[in-house]
Structure formats: structure tokens, C-alpha cells
Write a protein that holds these residues in place. Structure first.
Motif, PDB file in Angstrom:
ATOM      1  N   ILE A  23       0.846  -1.201   0.000  1.00 59.75           N
ATOM      2  CA  ILE A  23       0.000   0.000   0.000  1.00 59.75           C
ATOM      3  C   ILE A  23       0.879   1.248   0.000  1.00 59.75           C
ATOM      4  CG2 ILE A  23      -1.646   1.353   1.369  1.00 59.75           C
ATOM      5  CD1 ILE A  23      -2.861  -1.273   2.337  1.00 59.75           C
ATOM      6  N   ALA A  24       1.930   1.224   0.809  1.00 58.47           N
ATOM      7  CA  ALA A  24       2.865   2.355   0.870  1.00 58.47           C
ATOM      8  C   ALA A  24       3.465   2.629  -0.508  1.00 58.47           C
ATOM      9  CB  ALA A  24       3.973   2.056   1.881  1.00 58.47           C
ATOM     10  N   HIS A  25       3.808   1.555  -1.213  1.00 58.48           N
ATOM     11  CA  HIS A  25       4.385   1.670  -2.559  1.00 58.48           C
ATOM     12  C   HIS A  25       3.392   2.352  -3.503  1.00 58.48           C
ATOM     13  CE1 HIS A  25       6.204   0.498  -6.390  1.00 58.48           C
ATOM     14  NE2 HIS A  25       7.305   0.199  -5.715  1.00 58.48           N
ATOM     15  N   LYS A  26       2.142   1.921  -3.453  1.00 58.11           N
ATOM     16  CA  LYS A  26       1.111   2.492  -4.328  1.00 58.11           C
ATOM     17  C   LYS A  26       0.856   3.969  -4.018  1.00 58.11           C
ATOM     18  CE  LYS A  26      -1.205  -1.962  -4.873  1.00 58.11           C
ATOM     19  NZ  LYS A  26      -2.363  -2.798  -4.459  1.00 58.11           N
ATOM     20  N   LEU A  27       0.872   4.318  -2.739  1.00 55.77           N
ATOM     21  CA  LEU A  27       0.643   5.710  -2.362  1.00 55.77           C
ATOM     22  C   LEU A  27       1.759   6.621  -2.877  1.00 55.77           C
ATOM     23  CD1 LEU A  27      -0.693   5.394   1.307  1.00 55.77           C
ATOM     24  CD2 LEU A  27      -1.942   6.276  -0.672  1.00 55.77           C
ATOM     25  N   LEU A  28       2.990   6.149  -2.815  1.00 59.24           N
ATOM     26  CA  LEU A  28       4.096   6.957  -3.322  1.00 59.24           C
ATOM     27  C   LEU A  28       4.043   7.060  -4.846  1.00 59.24           C
ATOM     28  CD1 LEU A  28       7.008   5.736  -1.001  1.00 59.24           C
ATOM     29  CD2 LEU A  28       5.866   7.970  -0.958  1.00 59.24           C
ATOM     30  N   GLU A  29       3.545   6.030  -5.510  1.00 57.86           N
ATOM     31  CA  GLU A  29       3.405   6.083  -6.965  1.00 57.86           C
ATOM     32  C   GLU A  29       2.376   7.111  -7.398  1.00 57.86           C
ATOM     33  OE1 GLU A  29       2.619   1.992  -8.060  1.00 57.86           O
ATOM     34  OE2 GLU A  29       4.686   1.741  -8.751  1.00 57.86           O
TER      35      GLU A  29
END
Length: 286
Positions: free
Chosen positions: A82-88
């Protein structure tokens, strides 16, 4: 409102006149607000307005309950993806060159923030992002089983069947005590808790911790210990004890003081960034 591979989030862009008024031609900050477990978007909207009124872009997101209470407790790192998607999302909206600022609530938000910090420090795509600071509200707590149970009970609410609620609370208590307390000396080698992880490898940018000694979910001593350790590491960490408000009720009980502290801290972080960039430019020229 947006959706990035199954995660619901909200992005708000400010009026151009506000951005110009507060940031005078500089790129306006992008404030990422990470809600507490069970937080509704309407609650988070009140906090984002603190920053929207100052000409900032805001991104609002709250992790699902099962991810915060179940996945993390069992050692599954669902929050990392989820953290990865938010930064994307920052790249999707073409604000990856703007200053980034976090506003994090309770352990639910702090757990997600932990993975975002790790990605910012280790992932090639995100290493170019410029984070200027973080406000942490009512967090972090460490191995506080009683506080975690209070949080889950509040989150479940009165509408959940009494028998089911009791079963979930007992199951959660046993699971947390077993995996995150009794067996933690072993489990920490493959899944360190958020508190220890962030104390050992903290974010390098300025941080402000807002808390209350009356909080019955997060122990104020845990917050003060985190701040003390960060300061001992030579990092910029400050805190303020609102003394009387309940958990994540600082803004509700003291709206003017809370907003003022957030505004002042964000402005000081942006000023520090400008000074750092000016110093770098001077060094390059000479």
C-alpha cells in the motif's frame, strides 16, 4: 477521489491564488495524511483543510482495519505494498518534484508511514522525492496491548454483535500477546514492530510529535521516548503535550492551537529546505 489498484484515496489541489499567496511561485507542498484505524474520510477532511487553506496539495488515505489489526500482527507486510502504491500516486499526478510533508495519526497511520519511510530510503524510484517534514499525532505506541484493545473496541463500535465483538477482542489479545510480546525476541528478526523499526532507522527529516498524557490508547511515555531517542541521534525532533485531550482528539479539543502548530512547523520545514537548496547552489557556483 481516486483509486490506485484497489486503494481508495482522495487528492485535493488548492486554488492557484492560494498557492501563489503562501508559496510565492515555489512548488507548493504535497501533504500526505495517513488516518488512524477506523478513521472515516470525513474526519480526515477536517485535517486536510488545515493545509488546503494554506495552498497545499493534500492526499488522504486510511489503511483498512484488517490490514492494521490482523496483517501487521501476524507479520504480513500488506501495508508495504500500500505504501508503494501511495508513493506512486505522486508520479501519477505529476507532483513528484514538489516538497512532500506527512501528517500521521495513531499507530494505524504510523505503521503505514514506517513502510513509506523505508521505501523512500531504499527504493530507487522514490529516492528522488524530497520530504521536508512530518507531524505525528497520537503516536507511536510500543507493545501496549491494553491500548490496542481499546482502539479495536472503539473501532468495532456498538453495532457489532456483542458475542462477535468479545470473540474478536479475545482473539486479538491472545494473538498480540503471543506474537508481539512473548515471541517478539524471535519474531523481530523477520518482522520488527513499527516502533523499534522507526527508532533504529528513523526518518532523517524534521519531525513534530503532538500527543496527550491523557491518551488511553497510546502511552505518552512511548511518544516521549521516541522523541528523546531521535534527539540523541542528532535528528530534528520536537513535541508538544496537549495534556487533557483523548486519543486523536487534539484538533477537536484545541483547534486553533493545533492548526497554528501545524502551520508554523510546515513553514519552518519549507524555510529550512530553501536554505539548504541555497547553500547547495552557492557551493556549486564556487
Amino acid at each position: 477521489m481516486g483509486e490506485e489498484e484497489g486503494i481508495d484515496y482522495n487528492v485535493v489541489f488548492p486554488e492557484p491564488r492560494l498557492s501563489e499567496k503562501y508559496w510565492r511561485g515555489s512548488k507548493e507542498p504535497v501533504v500526505i495524511l495517513l488516518g488512524w484505524a477506523g478513521c472515516r474520510d470525513k474526519h480526515l477532511t477536517k485535517y486536510s483543510s488545515i493545509y488546503n487553506s494554506q495552498g497545499c496539495v493534500t492526499v488522504r488515505y486510511t489503511a483498512p482495519l484488517k490490514t492494521v489489526f490482523i496483517s501487521e500482527s501476524f507479520g504480513y507486510k500488506d501495508l508495504r505494498s500500500i505504501a508503494h502504491k501511495l508513493l506512486e500516486i505522486l508520479f501519477d499526478y505529476e507532483v513528484e518534484n514538489n516538497p512532500i510533508f506527512f501528517h500521521v495519526f495513531s499507530n494505524g497511520g504510523f505503521m503505514l508511514y514506517r513502510y513509506m519511510v523505508e521505501l523512500l530510503q531504499s527504493h530507487k524510484q522514490f529516492s528522488s522525492l524530497c520530504v521536508v517534514g512530518t507531524v505525528v499525532d497520537s503516536a507511536p505506541g510500543s507493545q501496549n496491548v491494553r491500548g490496542a484493545l481499546r482502539a479495536l473496541k472503539t473501532t468495532l463500535g456498538p453495532n457489532v454483535n456483542v458475542v462477535l465483538r468479545c470473540f474478536l477482542l479475545v482473539l486479538f489479545a491472545v494473538m498480540v500477546v503471543l506474537l508481539r510480546v512473548v515471541l517478539y525476541p524471535l519474531t523481530k528478526y523477520f518482522h520488527k514492530n513499527h516502533y523499534d523499526a522507526m527508532m533504529e532507522s528513523p526518518a532523517p527529516w524534521p519531525q513534530m510529535y503532538l500527543y496527550s498524557r491523557a491518551d488511553r490508547v497510546i502511552r505518552y511515555r512511548d511518544v516521549e521516548r521516541m522523541v528523546r531517542v531521535l534527539q540523541e541521534k542528532g535528528l530534528s525532533a520536537e513535541s508538544f503535550d496537549f495534556i487533557t485531550p483523548a486519543h486523536v482528539s487534539l484538533f477537536r479539543d484545541c483547534p486553533e492551537d493545533y492548526s497554528s502548530r501545524c502551520h508554523t512547523f510546515l513553514t519552518s520545514c519549507m524555510t529550512r529546505r530553501e536554505e539548504t537548496q541555497s547553500t547547495k547552489r552557492f557551493q556549486v557556483q564556487h
